[in-house]
Design a protein around this motif. Structure first.
Motif, short mmCIF file in Angstrom:
data_model
loop_
_atom_site.label_atom_id
_atom_site.label_comp_id
_atom_site.label_asym_id
_atom_site.label_seq_id
_atom_site.Cartn_x
_atom_site.Cartn_y
_atom_site.Cartn_z
N GLU A 119 -2.64 7.80 7.94
CA GLU A 119 -2.52 7.98 6.50
C GLU A 119 -1.20 8.67 6.14
O GLU A 119 -0.54 8.27 5.17
CB GLU A 119 -3.70 8.82 5.98
CG GLU A 119 -5.06 8.15 6.06
CD GLU A 119 -5.61 8.09 7.49
OE1 GLU A 119 -6.50 7.24 7.73
OE2 GLU A 119 -5.14 8.88 8.35
N GLN A 120 -0.80 9.67 6.89
CA GLN A 120 0.47 10.34 6.64
C GLN A 120 1.64 9.38 6.83
O GLN A 120 2.58 9.36 6.03
CB GLN A 120 0.61 11.55 7.56
CG GLN A 120 -0.31 12.71 7.22
CD GLN A 120 -0.39 13.74 8.33
OE1 GLN A 120 -0.04 13.47 9.48
NE2 GLN A 120 -0.87 14.94 8.00
N LYS A 121 1.58 8.60 7.88
CA LYS A 121 2.65 7.63 8.13
C LYS A 121 2.71 6.59 7.02
O LYS A 121 3.81 6.28 6.50
CB LYS A 121 2.42 6.94 9.47
CG LYS A 121 2.53 7.83 10.68
CD LYS A 121 2.21 7.03 11.93
CE LYS A 121 2.16 7.91 13.17
NZ LYS A 121 1.84 7.13 14.39
N ASP A 122 1.58 6.03 6.66
CA ASP A 122 1.55 4.99 5.63
C ASP A 122 2.08 5.50 4.29
O ASP A 122 2.76 4.77 3.56
CB ASP A 122 0.13 4.46 5.44
CG ASP A 122 -0.35 3.62 6.61
OD1 ASP A 122 0.49 3.16 7.40
OD2 ASP A 122 -1.58 3.42 6.73
N HIS A 123 1.76 6.75 3.99
CA HIS A 123 2.16 7.29 2.68
C HIS A 123 3.63 7.66 2.63
O HIS A 123 4.32 7.38 1.64
CB HIS A 123 1.31 8.52 2.34
CG HIS A 123 1.64 9.11 1.00
ND1 HIS A 123 1.24 8.54 -0.19
CD2 HIS A 123 2.36 10.23 0.66
CE1 HIS A 123 1.68 9.27 -1.20
NE2 HIS A 123 2.36 10.30 -0.71
N TRP A 124 4.15 8.29 3.72
CA TRP A 124 5.47 8.89 3.64
C TRP A 124 6.58 8.06 4.29
O TRP A 124 7.70 8.00 3.75
CB TRP A 124 5.46 10.29 4.27
CG TRP A 124 4.78 11.31 3.41
CD1 TRP A 124 3.60 11.95 3.65
CD2 TRP A 124 5.25 11.80 2.15
NE1 TRP A 124 3.30 12.81 2.63
CE2 TRP A 124 4.30 12.74 1.70
CE3 TRP A 124 6.38 11.55 1.37
CZ2 TRP A 124 4.45 13.42 0.49
CZ3 TRP A 124 6.52 12.23 0.17
CH2 TRP A 124 5.57 13.16 -0.26
N LEU A 125 6.33 7.45 5.43
CA LEU A 125 7.45 6.86 6.18
C LEU A 125 8.17 5.74 5.43
O LEU A 125 9.41 5.72 5.41
CB LEU A 125 6.97 6.38 7.55
CG LEU A 125 6.67 7.51 8.54
CD1 LEU A 125 6.19 6.94 9.88
CD2 LEU A 125 7.89 8.39 8.76
N PRO A 126 7.48 4.78 4.78
CA PRO A 126 8.25 3.77 4.04
C PRO A 126 9.09 4.37 2.91
O PRO A 126 10.21 3.91 2.66
CB PRO A 126 7.14 2.85 3.49
CG PRO A 126 5.99 3.04 4.41
CD PRO A 126 6.04 4.49 4.79
N ARG A 127 8.57 5.39 2.24
CA ARG A 127 9.32 6.03 1.15
C ARG A 127 10.52 6.79 1.68
O ARG A 127 11.59 6.81 1.05
CB ARG A 127 8.39 6.96 0.36
CG ARG A 127 7.23 6.25 -0.32
CD ARG A 127 6.29 7.26 -0.96
NE ARG A 127 6.98 8.04 -1.99
CZ ARG A 127 6.51 9.17 -2.49
NH1 ARG A 127 5.38 9.68 -2.03
NH2 ARG A 127 7.19 9.82 -3.42
N LEU A 128 10.36 7.44 2.82
CA LEU A 128 11.48 8.16 3.42
C LEU A 128 12.53 7.19 3.95
O LEU A 128 13.74 7.45 3.85
CB LEU A 128 10.97 9.06 4.55
CG LEU A 128 10.11 10.25 4.11
CD1 LEU A 128 9.40 10.87 5.32
CD2 LEU A 128 10.94 11.30 3.39
#
Length: 392
Positions: A119-128
């Motif tokens: 969930e953390q990866k899905d939420h943040w990594l594409p945006r970062l």
């Protein structure tokens, strides 16, 4: 055209360009062209005013420079040498740009990618990766820089969540970060936490009065009864080894980046020595000046050879942390020597913001300190050589 028939490049005396793949050369050229247009003409003003060019963040994302090594979640999947060459070009403009990319990709994104939940990866990594969001990495504290194991920031369980208290210092990107990856002491050891900007109890304070890395955002992170949900914890991070593994990624980028600053200083001094006349001829015609230029060229090219060798080891999965320490220690030391020598060739003009030399020298003083001081990397190598630890 063969390497033997093309003009000698003083910044590449060993023809290391011939050892790069077409893709690696293309990455370097693309980043260099972008910076020639978007950064080099303006960076002296950013340094003077203490301003980071936030308008470039989406463009860095478009070029695939954020999370460049990641193979998913929007990462470019580049090899280690390509990433190193990008760091070199970024720091050839200014250390602030390489530091931003390094913290975003090698620290914040790397920590989430390695240790975060799905969930953390899905939420943040594409945006970062796109530059829509900015990340920072909270490890260093006011009283604990070289010894993070003594950190005082704590995270205590409270019902279904956590309460975070403490302070982090000298945090690149902190004041503009949308999310902070923060390391804290818990009853079960050191853990990592994903802390969004709007979390109650989390504030930042930008550090003023810097004489180095002025174009970089450097901040204090303050956690005062900062309440986090249970799923803010990075579930796969256990102990100090987790943040240190991310630091090793950032240190690798410095091995290349410092040489970008060195190259700019060398090339500036070389042009100046060819054009500046004293006693009826260019100062580059004098033996003492030529000795300085040759010394700088040798240091620069030796550093590039070391960086390329370590990059190939990293791409083969064979790079050891001690070898990264050697690269960081050696290449930052060489870059500082080149910058200071270049300043002497420029004479009084060397202190002017019209030339980039003293700006790079000032920045390199910070680069020398962060991600491990000379002393820390010396002791890491000392232990590797003798088998005896000098830390405890």
């Amino acid at each position: 055209m063969t390497s033997g028939s093309r003009p000698l490049d003083p910044s590449d005396l060993l023809d290391l360009r011939d050892l790069l793949s077409d893709e690696e050369r293309a990455v370097q050229q693309t980043v260099r062209r972008f910076l020639d247009e978007a950064a080099h003409p303006f960076v002296a003003e950013w340094f003077e005013t203490g301003r980071f060019p936030t308008h470039l963040i989406p463009r860095l994302g478009e070029l695939g420079l954020l999370g460049m090594r990641l193979t998913d979640y929007g990462g470019a999947g580049a090899n280690a040498v390509s990433y190193g060459l990008a760091c070199l070009e970024l720091e050839a403009a200014d250390s602030a740009l390489r530091s931003f990319v390094s913290v975003q990709g090698s620290l914040a994104m790397e920590a989430l990618w390695r240790y975060g939940s799905t969930e953390q990866k899905d939420h943040w990594l594409p945006r970062l990766a796109s530059g829509e969001a900015v990340g920072c990495f909270g490890l260093t504290e006011p009283d604990h820089g070289s010894d993070p194991s003594a950190m005082r920031t704590t995270a205590r369980r409270n019902g279904q969540g956590w309460v975070l208290n403490g302070t982090k210092m000298w945090i690149t990107n902190g004041g503009i970060a949308d999310v902070a990856v923060v390391w804290a002491r818990t009853d079960d050891g050191i853990k990592g936490f994903c802390v969004p900007r709007d979390t109650p109890g989390f504030t930042t304070r930008d550090l003023r009065g810097k004489l180095s890395l002025r174009a970089s955002v450097t901040s204090e992170l303050i956690f005062d009864q900062c309440r986090l949900p249970h799923d803010a914890e990075l579930p796969k991070a256990r102990g100090l080894r987790a943040p240190l593994s991310c630091l090793n990624e950032a240190r690798y980028g410095i091995i290349w980046g410092a040489l970008g600053a060195a190259r700019t200083c060398f090339e500036t001094a070389l042009r100046y020595a060819r054009e500046r006349e004293q006693f009826g001829k260019p100062i580059g015609a004098f033996q003492l000046t030529q000795e300085k230029l040759v010394d700088m060229a040798v240091e620069l090219n030796r550093g590039l050879l070391l960086a390329l060798h370590l990059g190939r080891l990293k791409d083969q999965g064979r790079l050891r942390p001690e070898q990264v320490s050697m690269g960081k220690l050696s290449n930052v030391r060489a870059a500082l020597h080149i910058a200071r020598t270049a300043r002497t060739i420029l004479g009084a003009n060397g202190i002017s913001s019209e030339y980039p030399v003293l700006r790079h020298a000032n920045n390199l003083e910070s680069v020398r300190t962060y991600e491990g001081t000379d002393e820390i990397h010396t002791l890491i190598l000392g232990e590797a050589i003798t088998g005896l630890s000098a830390f405890r």
